[in-house]
Design an enzyme around this catalytic site. Structure first.
Site, PDB file in Angstrom:
ATOM      1  N   ASN A 151       0.798  -1.222   0.000  1.00 28.82           N
ATOM      2  CA  ASN A 151       0.000   0.000   0.000  1.00 28.82           C
ATOM      3  C   ASN A 151       0.830   1.272   0.000  1.00 28.82           C
ATOM      4  O   ASN A 151       0.381   2.308  -0.478  1.00 28.82           O
ATOM      5  CB  ASN A 151      -0.975  -0.005   1.187  1.00 28.82           C
ATOM      6  CG  ASN A 151      -0.342  -0.483   2.473  1.00 28.82           C
ATOM      7  OD1 ASN A 151       0.238  -1.564   2.524  1.00 28.82           O
ATOM      8  ND2 ASN A 151      -0.444   0.308   3.506  1.00 28.82           N
ATOM      9  N   GLN A 179      -4.516  -4.094  -2.363  1.00 30.19           N
ATOM     10  CA  GLN A 179      -3.989  -3.026  -3.215  1.00 30.19           C
ATOM     11  C   GLN A 179      -3.730  -3.466  -4.652  1.00 30.19           C
ATOM     12  O   GLN A 179      -3.300  -2.650  -5.466  1.00 30.19           O
ATOM     13  CB  GLN A 179      -2.699  -2.448  -2.618  1.00 30.19           C
ATOM     14  CG  GLN A 179      -2.918  -1.658  -1.335  1.00 30.19           C
ATOM     15  CD  GLN A 179      -3.657  -0.337  -1.540  1.00 30.19           C
ATOM     16  OE1 GLN A 179      -3.828   0.139  -2.669  1.00 30.19           O
ATOM     17  NE2 GLN A 179      -4.095   0.264  -0.443  1.00 30.19           N
ATOM     18  N   SER A 199     -10.765  -5.709  -0.620  1.00 32.54           N
ATOM     19  CA  SER A 199     -11.619  -4.740   0.069  1.00 32.54           C
ATOM     20  C   SER A 199     -12.291  -3.827  -0.944  1.00 32.54           C
ATOM     21  O   SER A 199     -11.642  -3.314  -1.859  1.00 32.54           O
ATOM     22  CB  SER A 199     -10.768  -3.901   1.026  1.00 32.54           C
ATOM     23  OG  SER A 199     -11.550  -2.867   1.601  1.00 32.54           O
ATOM     24  N   HIS A 201     -13.593  -0.743  -0.719  1.00 33.27           N
ATOM     25  CA  HIS A 201     -13.360   0.709  -0.777  1.00 33.27           C
ATOM     26  C   HIS A 201     -12.012   1.083  -1.386  1.00 33.27           C
ATOM     27  O   HIS A 201     -11.744   2.257  -1.611  1.00 33.27           O
ATOM     28  CB  HIS A 201     -13.559   1.365   0.596  1.00 33.27           C
ATOM     29  CG  HIS A 201     -12.448   1.207   1.572  1.00 33.27           C
ATOM     30  ND1 HIS A 201     -11.502   2.186   1.766  1.00 33.27           N
ATOM     31  CD2 HIS A 201     -12.135   0.213   2.428  1.00 33.27           C
ATOM     32  CE1 HIS A 201     -10.662   1.789   2.717  1.00 33.27           C
ATOM     33  NE2 HIS A 201     -11.027   0.598   3.135  1.00 33.27           N
ATOM     34  N   THR A 237     -26.248 -11.671   9.355  1.00 32.86           N
ATOM     35  CA  THR A 237     -27.018 -11.326   8.163  1.00 32.86           C
ATOM     36  C   THR A 237     -26.182 -10.436   7.256  1.00 32.86           C
ATOM     37  O   THR A 237     -25.586  -9.465   7.710  1.00 32.86           O
ATOM     38  CB  THR A 237     -28.325 -10.619   8.566  1.00 32.86           C
ATOM     39  OG1 THR A 237     -29.056 -11.497   9.431  1.00 32.86           O
ATOM     40  CG2 THR A 237     -29.177 -10.287   7.345  1.00 32.86           C
ATOM     41  N   CYS A 325      -2.534   5.372   8.901  1.00 34.93           N
ATOM     42  CA  CYS A 325      -3.943   5.175   8.581  1.00 34.93           C
ATOM     43  C   CYS A 325      -4.803   5.892   9.587  1.00 34.93           C
ATOM     44  O   CYS A 325      -5.776   6.534   9.275  1.00 34.93           O
ATOM     45  CB  CYS A 325      -4.300   3.696   8.596  1.00 34.93           C
ATOM     46  SG  CYS A 325      -3.795   2.843   7.118  1.00 34.93           S
TER      47      CYS A 325
HETATM   48  C1  LIG Z   1      -6.685  -0.722   3.224  1.00 31.43           C
HETATM   49  C2  LIG Z   1      -5.947  -1.980   3.374  1.00 31.43           C
HETATM   50  C3  LIG Z   1      -6.381  -2.998   4.241  1.00 31.43           C
HETATM   51  C4  LIG Z   1      -7.576  -2.822   5.144  1.00 31.43           C
HETATM   52  O1  LIG Z   1      -8.774  -2.831   4.438  1.00 31.43           O
HETATM   53  P1  LIG Z   1     -10.088  -2.213   5.135  1.00 31.43           P
HETATM   54  O2  LIG Z   1     -11.190  -2.565   4.202  1.00 31.43           O
HETATM   55  O3  LIG Z   1      -9.844  -0.740   5.244  1.00 31.43           O
HETATM   56  O4  LIG Z   1     -10.213  -2.873   6.469  1.00 31.43           O
HETATM   57  C5  LIG Z   1      -5.656  -4.171   4.310  1.00 31.43           C
HETATM   58  N1  LIG Z   1      -4.558  -4.344   3.557  1.00 31.43           N
HETATM   59  C6  LIG Z   1      -4.108  -3.406   2.712  1.00 31.43           C
HETATM   60  C7  LIG Z   1      -2.898  -3.686   1.901  1.00 31.43           C
HETATM   61  C8  LIG Z   1      -4.773  -2.194   2.598  1.00 31.43           C
HETATM   62  O5  LIG Z   1      -4.299  -1.261   1.774  1.00 31.43           O
END
Ligand SMILES: *Cc1c(COP(=O)(O)O)cnc(C)c1O
Length: 393
Positions: A151, A179, A199, A201, A237, A325
Site C-alpha cells: 500500500n 492493493q 476490500s 473501498h 445477516t 492510517c
Molecule cells: C486498506 C488496506 C487494508 C484494510 O482494508 P479495510 O477494508 O480498510 O479494512 C488491508 N490491507 C491493505 C494492503 C490495505 O491497503
C-alpha cells in the site's frame, strides 16, 4: 479552490454506478437472504450476482468467496481462521515485515497466545525474495501471509514463487491483495495461493465490505460464530446493499482492466518524472518496474513529510505519508524502515496514489506547486544544505 485527490491507496471515491446500484438495493432489496420467501430469495439473488462478479474478477469459484466487513476482517479471518484449525505440530506463522497492520497486529496477538512468528525482511526496493522466505519456513509453519502489492510503495511481490516455498513445507499461503485487485489482473490460480483478501473501498466500492477467497478444500474456522451464512465461515445477516456495491465495483474493475488507460501508469509516470526533475533532492522509493501503476512514493530531502502533507492540503492537494492510517500517528513507516532507509529518508517520504477521475491537468498542477512548497519548507527548517536561505553576502 479545486481539490485534487491523490490518496487512492487510503480509500477511493465510490463510482457513480456503484452508488446507483446500492441506492436501488437499499430501497428495494430489504429481505433477509436466509429467508425462504420471495423477499428473501430476491436478496439471495442479489448476493449471488455480486458473488459471481467478485469471483470472476479474481478467477475464482463463487462458492469460494466469503463476504466480510473489509480488508482488515479478511486478513484476520485468514490468519486466525487457519491458525485455529492447524495441527498442534504446526504452531508457526510467517509474514513479511511490510504487511498491512491487519496482518502484523494479528500475528502479534497470536504470538501472545503461544504462536511462534517470523517476519521476513525485504530488499531495498521492497521485495521479498523466495530464498529469504525459504530460510523462515519450516515443517512447523501453518501459514505464510505475504501481500500482493504494498500500500505504501506499490511494489508487487513474486507471489507464485513465494507460495511455492510455503507449499513445499506443507504450509498454506495467504495474500493480502487489497492493493492489487482492480489495479492489475489478479488470478488465484496463477498466483497459486490458498487465501486472498480484498476490500471494496480500495476499488471504488463502499467502505465496510470486502471478501476473503478461500480455495476449495482449504480448512478455516469461522471467527464470527452464529448463523450459517457464507457457508458457515462468517456468521451474521449479510450487508446486502454494500455487497451489491462490491459486485458492481468488481464488474467495473474488470472492464477497466481490459483497457490500456485503466492502470494509470502513464499519469503516475508523468507525475513522478515531473517531481524528480523539478524538485532537487527528491528520490523515488521502491522498485520502479515491479509495482502497481497508480502509486509513487517519493522522499524530499530535508523536508518533514507531515509538513509537506499539510502544506499540500492547504493548497487543496490530498496525499499521504504512507502508512499513517489512523489518527495522524507520526510513526515512521515500517515499510521504508524494513527497506533499510535512514530515519530521515523514512520521515521525508510522501505517497502519491492516483485513481478514478484524476487528470493530466491535475498532475501538472501538483508538479508546478511542489518546487515552491518544498523550498519554502526547507528554508523554514534550515536543515537542508540546498535550502535557498537568504543568508549569504
Ligand atoms: C486498506 C488496506 C487494508 C484494510 O482494508 P479495510 O477494508 O480498510 O479494512 C488491508 N490491507 C491493505 C494492503 C490495505 O491497503
Amino acid at each position: 479552490m479545486t481539490r485534487i485527490y491523490f490518496d487512492h491507496n487510503a480509500t477511493t471515491p465510490v463510482a457513480p454506478e456503484v452508488a446507483d446500484a446500492m441506492g436501488i438495493a437499499l430501497r428495494t432489496v430489504f429481505g433477509n437472504p436466509s429467508s425462504v420467501h420471495a423477499h428473501g430469495q430476491q436478496a439471495k439473488t442479489a448476493l449471488d450476482a455480486a458473488r459471481a462478479a467478485v469471483a470472476r474478477l479474481i478467477g475464482a469459484e463463487p462458492t469460494e468467496m466469503v463476504f466480510t466487513s473489509g480488508g482488515s476482517e479478511s486478513d484476520n479471518l485468514a490468519v486466525r481462521g487457519v491458525a485455529a484449525v492447524s495441527a498442534s505440530r504446526r504452531r508457526h506463522l510467517v509474514a513479511s515485515a511490510i504487511e498491512h497492520e491487519a496482518v502484523l497486529q494479528t500475528l502479534k496477538a497470536l504470538a501472545k497466545d503461544g504462536w511462534t512468528t517470523t517476519l521476513v525482511g525485504v530488499d531495498d526496493s521492497g521485495v521479498v525474495s523466495p530464498d529469504r522466505l525459504a530460510q523462515a519456513v519450516t515443517r512447523e509453519t501453518a501459514l505464510v501471509s505475504i501481500m500482493h502489492a504494498n500500500n505504501e510503495i506499490g511494489t508487487i511481490q513474486p507471489v507464485a514463487e513465494l507460495a511455492a516455498v510455503a507449499h513445499e513445507h506443507g504450509a498454506l499461503f495467504h495474500t493480502d491483495a487489497v492493493q492489487s485487485v482492480g489495479k492489475i489482473p489478479v488470478d488465484v490460480s496463477a498466483l497459486d495461493v490458498d487465501l486472498l483478501s480484498l476490500s471494496a473501498h480500495k476499488l471504488n466500492g463502499p467502505k465496510g465490505v470486502g471478501a476473503l477467497w478461500v480455495r476449495r478444500g482449504a480448512r478455516l474456522r469461522a471467527q464470527l460464530t452464529g448463523g450459517k451464512q457464507e457457508r458457515s465461515r462468517r456468521a451474521g445477516t449479510e450487508n446486502v446493499p454494500a455487497i451489491v456495491g462490491l459486485g458492481v465495483a468488481a464488474g467495473l474493475a474488470e472492464a477497466k482492466l481490459a483497457t490500456a488507460d485503466g492502470n494509470l501508469a502513464s499519469l503516475r509516470d508523468r507525475l513522478e518524472a515531473g517531481i524528480l526533475s523539478g524538485v532537487a533532492g527528491s528520490q523515488r522509493n521502491g522498485d520502479p518496474h515491479r509495482r502497481v501503476g497508480n502509486t509513487s512514493n517519493i522522499s524530499f530531502d530535508g523536508v518533514e513529510a507531515e509538513s509537506l502533507l499539510i502544506a499540500l492540503d492547504l493548497d487543496g492537494v490530498a496525499v499521504s505519508t504512507g502508512s499513517a492510517c489512523s489518527s495522524g500517528a507520526l510513526e515512521p513507516s515500517h515499510v521504508l524502515r524494513a527497506m533499510g532507509f535512514s530515519p530521515h529518508r523514512t520521515q521525508n517520504s510522501i505517497r502519491f496514489s492516483l485513481g478514478l477521475g484524476n487528470t493530466a491537468a491535475e498532475v501538472d498542477h501538483v508538479v508546478g506547486l511542489l518546487p515552491g512548497i518544498v523550498s519554502r519548507l526547507r528554508a523554514v527548517s534550515g536543515r537542508h544544505a540546498r535550502a535557498p536561505l537568504a543568508v549569504s553576502s
